[in-house]
Design an enzyme around this catalytic site. Sequence first.
Site, mmCIF file in Angstrom:
data_model
loop_
_atom_site.group_PDB
_atom_site.id
_atom_site.type_symbol
_atom_site.label_atom_id
_atom_site.label_comp_id
_atom_site.label_asym_id
_atom_site.label_seq_id
_atom_site.Cartn_x
_atom_site.Cartn_y
_atom_site.Cartn_z
ATOM 1 N N LYS A 11 -3.203 0.413 -3.813
ATOM 2 C CA LYS A 11 -2.900 -0.963 -3.427
ATOM 3 C C LYS A 11 -2.336 -1.687 -4.644
ATOM 4 C CE LYS A 11 -5.700 -2.941 -0.496
ATOM 5 N NZ LYS A 11 -6.886 -3.535 0.168
ATOM 6 N N ILE A 19 0.847 -1.182 0.000
ATOM 7 C CA ILE A 19 0.000 0.000 0.000
ATOM 8 C C ILE A 19 0.888 1.240 0.000
ATOM 9 C CG2 ILE A 19 -1.834 1.245 1.209
ATOM 10 C CD1 ILE A 19 -2.629 -1.381 2.518
ATOM 11 N N ASP A 52 -14.317 -11.306 6.036
ATOM 12 C CA ASP A 52 -13.123 -11.175 6.881
ATOM 13 C C ASP A 52 -13.245 -9.939 7.784
ATOM 14 O OD1 ASP A 52 -10.651 -11.929 7.871
ATOM 15 O OD2 ASP A 52 -9.531 -10.776 6.395
#
Length: 497
Positions: free
Chosen positions: A60, A40, A166
């Site tokens: 990213k 990143i 997640d």
Amino acid sequence: MPPRKKALPRPLPEGWIVTDAEKRQWRLGKMIGQGGFGLIYLASPGTGKHDEDEAEFVIKVEYKENGPLFSELKFYQRAAKPADIQKWMQVKRLRFLGIPKYCGHGIVEFDELSYRFMVIERLGKDLQHIFEKQGKMFKNQVVLNLGLKMLHVLEYIHENEYIHGDIKAANILLGFKDSNKLYLADYGLSYRYSPNQIHKKYEERPKKGHNGTIEYTSIDAHKGVAPSRRSDLEILGYCMLHWMCGKLPWEQYLNKPELVLEAKTKLMEKLPESVTQISPHGAKCGEIAKILSLVKKLGYDERPNYHMLQKILLDGLKETQKDFNDFLDFSPVSEVEAHGYCLYNQHATTIKSVRRDIRTTQPVEKCLNESKTSLTRSRMVQNKVKEDLDAKWEEAKENENSLEKHKKYKKKNKTEENHFNKITQNLTKELKPRTTQLLTKKKYAEDECNKLTGSDRQYEDEYLIQQANDDQIEFSWRKWCLLLVFLIILIVIVTLY
């Protein structure tokens, strides 16, 4: 030689210019972090150098062959369009929805390697950093507010056929310039649970079991079942339990996934007692227990009642005299202040006075005894409040079930009434011309009947006249015959004499 599929990419040079699919150029700043498969960087639009402290974007980067960034990119393109998010906020009357803003993507070549990149808005610290800094415990109102904000995000992405998969503190970030805004980020494991509006089937695959962050992953994921809406809600429930209590019952088994699965199954089977047992002194985990209880009852492909889940947390916030839009106070507090005794105003003064007495000249033993008495009373009040809340909750569920049944019955009756009215209207339309036709035929038949009746009377009169004439003729003939016989007899008699 190409890199291995799951290897971290080689860093790109600071100041490198990349061009996205829309031909916009972005300048890479310094690298500020890395995920499981990518890096990143800070980023700024254009080719000129900018103040990195004020950078409002990040890029990213992953190898093109890797999958997580591609999955995340597809999520933003399909389910997180700014116009759709804005429309959703208007419908739900929300001031904010915590999904990062997607800005662009593209492919770049560097040192004979292909990289995929995605540009999103810059975010601040992640919740995991704050959680650990504050001694792994948040205030009651903070946990309820966090859960409510995440529920709004999950409802949106679920309605767009996606699962996050997640949820954890490391993936929940504060806004870069507004720390009261929370974002659910990192959609690398996002999953389309209902492509083409056909839900994935429940199928256990042991070889793919225990995927995800083991502390929070769902029971379905432990069994290798594809994630579903109930999986996301179960994960959120575990996260809230961790934020509220500072620990989870299966922390000592993290290197043994089977034991973690067993502990989670046991917790879900014995709700709500299992949650209250692991909560520290005074922790108010009733809302978390209710949410997990509702999740437990959900079918694999069933749509959750998001409104009911959100109402549980809103009611909990009202008890703490806090609002959903209030500033999130992450300041460090003691366990008692975090979880509760001060929520009961009638005992707050007693606790404060005992603390003040301890700091003065009163004997320590006396202060401790008074403190124990106060805490005992607080527990009694807390248990009473909990019982009242549970009773109200059960009553609310019964009222809601009754209301739903009434609505279904009313809707069914309305449908049948509309169907009957429609049939009546159709029959009326069909019978009207038939009635007119029958009336016409009836009148014609009566006329014919009248005609026939008149003819019969005429025939009857003629018959009677004819009959009378015939009778008169027959009488005359008989009369002459008798006269003739009489004459013959008279002649014979005269002759004989």
